[in-house]
Design a protein around this motif. Sequence first.
Motif, PDB file in Angstrom:
ATOM      1  N   GLU A 235       0.785  -1.229   0.000  1.00 13.95           N
ATOM      2  CA  GLU A 235       0.000   0.000   0.000  1.00 13.95           C
ATOM      3  C   GLU A 235       0.824   1.289   0.000  1.00 13.95           C
ATOM      4  OE1 GLU A 235      -3.070  -0.157   2.980  1.00 13.95           O
ATOM      5  OE2 GLU A 235      -3.308  -2.303   2.672  1.00 13.95           O
ATOM      6  N   TYR A 236       1.853   1.336  -0.806  1.00 11.50           N
ATOM      7  CA  TYR A 236       2.613   2.571  -0.955  1.00 11.50           C
ATOM      8  C   TYR A 236       1.833   3.539  -1.809  1.00 11.50           C
ATOM      9  CZ  TYR A 236       6.568   0.427   1.220  1.00 11.50           C
ATOM     10  OH  TYR A 236       7.372  -0.167   2.125  1.00 11.50           O
ATOM     11  N   SER A 237       2.250   4.775  -1.763  1.00 13.16           N
ATOM     12  CA  SER A 237       1.607   5.751  -2.625  1.00 13.16           C
ATOM     13  C   SER A 237       1.908   5.398  -4.086  1.00 13.16           C
ATOM     14  CB  SER A 237       2.113   7.151  -2.289  1.00 13.16           C
ATOM     15  OG  SER A 237       3.502   7.232  -2.490  1.00 13.16           O
ATOM     16  N   THR A 238       1.272   6.088  -4.964  1.00  6.83           N
ATOM     17  CA  THR A 238       1.442   5.825  -6.390  1.00  6.83           C
ATOM     18  C   THR A 238       2.883   6.117  -6.806  1.00  6.83           C
ATOM     19  OG1 THR A 238      -0.855   6.424  -6.748  1.00  6.83           O
ATOM     20  CG2 THR A 238       0.581   6.431  -8.681  1.00  6.83           C
ATOM     21  N   VAL A 239       3.434   5.222  -7.605  1.00  4.86           N
ATOM     22  CA  VAL A 239       4.782   5.389  -8.149  1.00  4.86           C
ATOM     23  C   VAL A 239       4.682   5.378  -9.671  1.00  4.86           C
ATOM     24  CG1 VAL A 239       5.946   4.365  -6.151  1.00  4.86           C
ATOM     25  CG2 VAL A 239       5.258   2.902  -8.065  1.00  4.86           C
ATOM     26  N   TYR A 240       5.735   5.836 -10.313  1.00  2.40           N
ATOM     27  CA  TYR A 240       5.766   5.940 -11.761  1.00  2.40           C
ATOM     28  C   TYR A 240       7.008   5.232 -12.303  1.00  2.40           C
ATOM     29  CZ  TYR A 240       2.180   9.324 -10.747  1.00  2.40           C
ATOM     30  OH  TYR A 240       1.036   9.919 -10.288  1.00  2.40           O
ATOM     31  N   PRO A 241       6.913   3.897 -12.425  1.00  5.65           N
ATOM     32  CA  PRO A 241       8.080   3.152 -12.921  1.00  5.65           C
ATOM     33  C   PRO A 241       8.402   3.527 -14.370  1.00  5.65           C
ATOM     34  CG  PRO A 241       6.396   1.667 -12.048  1.00  5.65           C
ATOM     35  CD  PRO A 241       5.796   3.025 -12.115  1.00  5.65           C
ATOM     36  N   VAL A 242       9.671   3.720 -14.635  1.00  2.00           N
ATOM     37  CA  VAL A 242      10.125   3.951 -15.997  1.00  2.00           C
ATOM     38  C   VAL A 242       9.770   2.705 -16.810  1.00  2.00           C
ATOM     39  CG1 VAL A 242      12.202   4.258 -17.403  1.00  2.00           C
ATOM     40  CG2 VAL A 242      11.997   5.452 -15.218  1.00  2.00           C
ATOM     41  N   PRO A 243       9.302   2.854 -18.039  1.00  2.00           N
ATOM     42  CA  PRO A 243       8.999   1.668 -18.843  1.00  2.00           C
ATOM     43  C   PRO A 243      10.191   0.706 -18.886  1.00  2.00           C
ATOM     44  CG  PRO A 243       8.207   3.632 -19.951  1.00  2.00           C
ATOM     45  CD  PRO A 243       9.006   4.095 -18.758  1.00  2.00           C
ATOM     46  N   GLY A 244       9.922  -0.560 -18.651  1.00  2.00           N
ATOM     47  CA  GLY A 244      10.970  -1.580 -18.648  1.00  2.00           C
ATOM     48  C   GLY A 244      11.595  -1.822 -17.284  1.00  2.00           C
ATOM     49  N   THR A 245      11.137  -1.099 -16.259  1.00  2.00           N
ATOM     50  CA  THR A 245      11.737  -1.243 -14.930  1.00  2.00           C
ATOM     51  C   THR A 245      11.615  -2.656 -14.395  1.00  2.00           C
ATOM     52  OG1 THR A 245      11.448   1.081 -14.348  1.00  2.00           O
ATOM     53  CG2 THR A 245      11.607  -0.467 -12.519  1.00  2.00           C
ATOM     54  N   LYS A 246      10.438  -3.243 -14.515  1.00  2.21           N
ATOM     55  CA  LYS A 246      10.242  -4.595 -13.979  1.00  2.21           C
ATOM     56  C   LYS A 246      11.234  -5.568 -14.626  1.00  2.21           C
ATOM     57  CE  LYS A 246       6.134  -5.744 -12.790  1.00  2.21           C
ATOM     58  NZ  LYS A 246       4.714  -6.095 -12.750  1.00  2.21           N
ATOM     59  N   GLU A 247      11.371  -5.498 -15.925  1.00  4.48           N
ATOM     60  CA  GLU A 247      12.292  -6.373 -16.644  1.00  4.48           C
ATOM     61  C   GLU A 247      13.749  -6.079 -16.270  1.00  4.48           C
ATOM     62  OE1 GLU A 247       9.847  -4.543 -17.987  1.00  4.48           O
ATOM     63  OE2 GLU A 247       8.447  -6.034 -18.813  1.00  4.48           O
ATOM     64  N   PHE A 248      14.064  -4.798 -16.104  1.00  5.86           N
ATOM     65  CA  PHE A 248      15.412  -4.386 -15.701  1.00  5.86           C
ATOM     66  C   PHE A 248      15.778  -5.005 -14.351  1.00  5.86           C
ATOM     67  CE2 PHE A 248      17.965  -0.916 -13.552  1.00  5.86           C
ATOM     68  CZ  PHE A 248      19.148  -1.124 -14.261  1.00  5.86           C
ATOM     69  N   LEU A 249      14.875  -4.910 -13.382  1.00  4.14           N
ATOM     70  CA  LEU A 249      15.130  -5.483 -12.060  1.00  4.14           C
ATOM     71  C   LEU A 249      15.245  -7.003 -12.137  1.00  4.14           C
ATOM     72  CD1 LEU A 249      12.759  -3.279  -9.855  1.00  4.14           C
ATOM     73  CD2 LEU A 249      15.205  -2.961 -10.317  1.00  4.14           C
ATOM     74  N   GLN A 250      14.434  -7.629 -12.983  1.00  6.84           N
ATOM     75  CA  GLN A 250      14.494  -9.089 -13.125  1.00  6.84           C
ATOM     76  C   GLN A 250      15.816  -9.530 -13.753  1.00  6.84           C
ATOM     77  OE1 GLN A 250      10.839  -9.767 -15.307  1.00  6.84           O
ATOM     78  NE2 GLN A 250       9.625  -9.895 -13.423  1.00  6.84           N
ATOM     79  N   VAL A 251      16.306  -8.790 -14.743  1.00  5.56           N
ATOM     80  CA  VAL A 251      17.594  -9.126 -15.360  1.00  5.56           C
ATOM     81  C   VAL A 251      18.719  -8.983 -14.349  1.00  5.56           C
ATOM     82  CG1 VAL A 251      19.295  -8.372 -17.082  1.00  5.56           C
ATOM     83  CG2 VAL A 251      16.901  -8.658 -17.733  1.00  5.56           C
ATOM     84  N   ILE A 252      18.727  -7.880 -13.619  1.00  2.00           N
ATOM     85  CA  ILE A 252      19.748  -7.695 -12.578  1.00  2.00           C
ATOM     86  C   ILE A 252      19.723  -8.870 -11.613  1.00  2.00           C
ATOM     87  CG2 ILE A 252      20.375  -6.319 -10.537  1.00  2.00           C
ATOM     88  CD1 ILE A 252      19.410  -3.839 -12.124  1.00  2.00           C
ATOM     89  N   ASP A 253      18.533  -9.239 -11.186  1.00  2.00           N
ATOM     90  CA  ASP A 253      18.378 -10.311 -10.204  1.00  2.00           C
ATOM     91  C   ASP A 253      18.836 -11.660 -10.745  1.00  2.00           C
ATOM     92  OD1 ASP A 253      17.332 -10.778  -7.465  1.00  2.00           O
ATOM     93  OD2 ASP A 253      16.001 -12.187  -8.513  1.00  2.00           O
ATOM     94  N   SER A 254      18.728 -11.854 -12.052  1.00  2.00           N
ATOM     95  CA  SER A 254      19.088 -13.147 -12.633  1.00  2.00           C
ATOM     96  C   SER A 254      20.589 -13.294 -12.901  1.00  2.00           C
ATOM     97  CB  SER A 254      18.316 -13.373 -13.942  1.00  2.00           C
ATOM     98  OG  SER A 254      18.793 -12.508 -14.954  1.00  2.00           O
ATOM     99  N   CYS A 255      21.340 -12.209 -12.799  1.00  3.22           N
ATOM    100  CA  CYS A 255      22.787 -12.245 -13.066  1.00  3.22           C
ATOM    101  C   CYS A 255      23.542 -12.532 -11.771  1.00  3.22           C
ATOM    102  CB  CYS A 255      23.252 -10.919 -13.662  1.00  3.22           C
ATOM    103  SG  CYS A 255      22.530 -10.577 -15.275  1.00  3.22           S
ATOM    104  N   SER A 256      24.142 -13.700 -11.697  1.00  2.00           N
ATOM    105  CA  SER A 256      24.803 -14.125 -10.451  1.00  2.00           C
ATOM    106  C   SER A 256      26.013 -13.265 -10.097  1.00  2.00           C
ATOM    107  CB  SER A 256      25.222 -15.593 -10.547  1.00  2.00           C
ATOM    108  OG  SER A 256      26.152 -15.764 -11.612  1.00  2.00           O
ATOM    109  N   TRP A 257      26.604 -12.587 -11.059  1.00  2.00           N
ATOM    110  CA  TRP A 257      27.782 -11.768 -10.787  1.00  2.00           C
ATOM    111  C   TRP A 257      27.421 -10.350 -10.345  1.00  2.00           C
ATOM    112  CZ3 TRP A 257      26.106 -13.171 -15.586  1.00  2.00           C
ATOM    113  CH2 TRP A 257      25.764 -12.146 -16.457  1.00  2.00           C
TER     114      TRP A 257
END
Length: 156
Positions: A30-52
């Motif tokens: 329940e945070y206030s409204t945020v405005y993710p830059v397009p592609g943010t979700k995918e960007f965070l997922q790619v970072i998370d998937s890189c073991s290095w």
Amino acid sequence: MTTPILLFLDINGVIDVEDTDVQGENLPQEYSTVYPVPGTKEFLQVIDSCSWIHPVWISTWGKQSQAWNKWAKTRCWPWAYPLDSDERHQALDLIGHGSDKYLAARWYSRDWQHRIVWIEDGFWLSSLYDSSMGAAVKWAENNSNVKLIDTAPTVK
């Protein structure tokens, strides 16, 4: 083998940029409204998937930064900022001076021996008005393992 990278990632002005063309979203908890830059979700997922890549939040959101991990369905990353009172005093003793975020980055990475990438908005603009943020720029200029990525538009 890929060299490990410690990635400091800010939120406001980096992955959350209020823009009238982007529809706001609500993050978990329940945070206030945020405005993710397009592609943010995918960007965070790619970072998370890189073991290095070892991602660390460096945002005024503090521990609440992990709401972005929940939103992107990634592991919850640690946060480096803000420092608690004891850590801040120890960082000042070890590092000397600088903005609170700079002290947090230096304190968190004090034993890190590899590359450091820090994505933030306004390193250079901030350093013009706030000499304490200029310490981050000087740190990168004097250390080939440190790379600063500034998401703020360059002033011309």
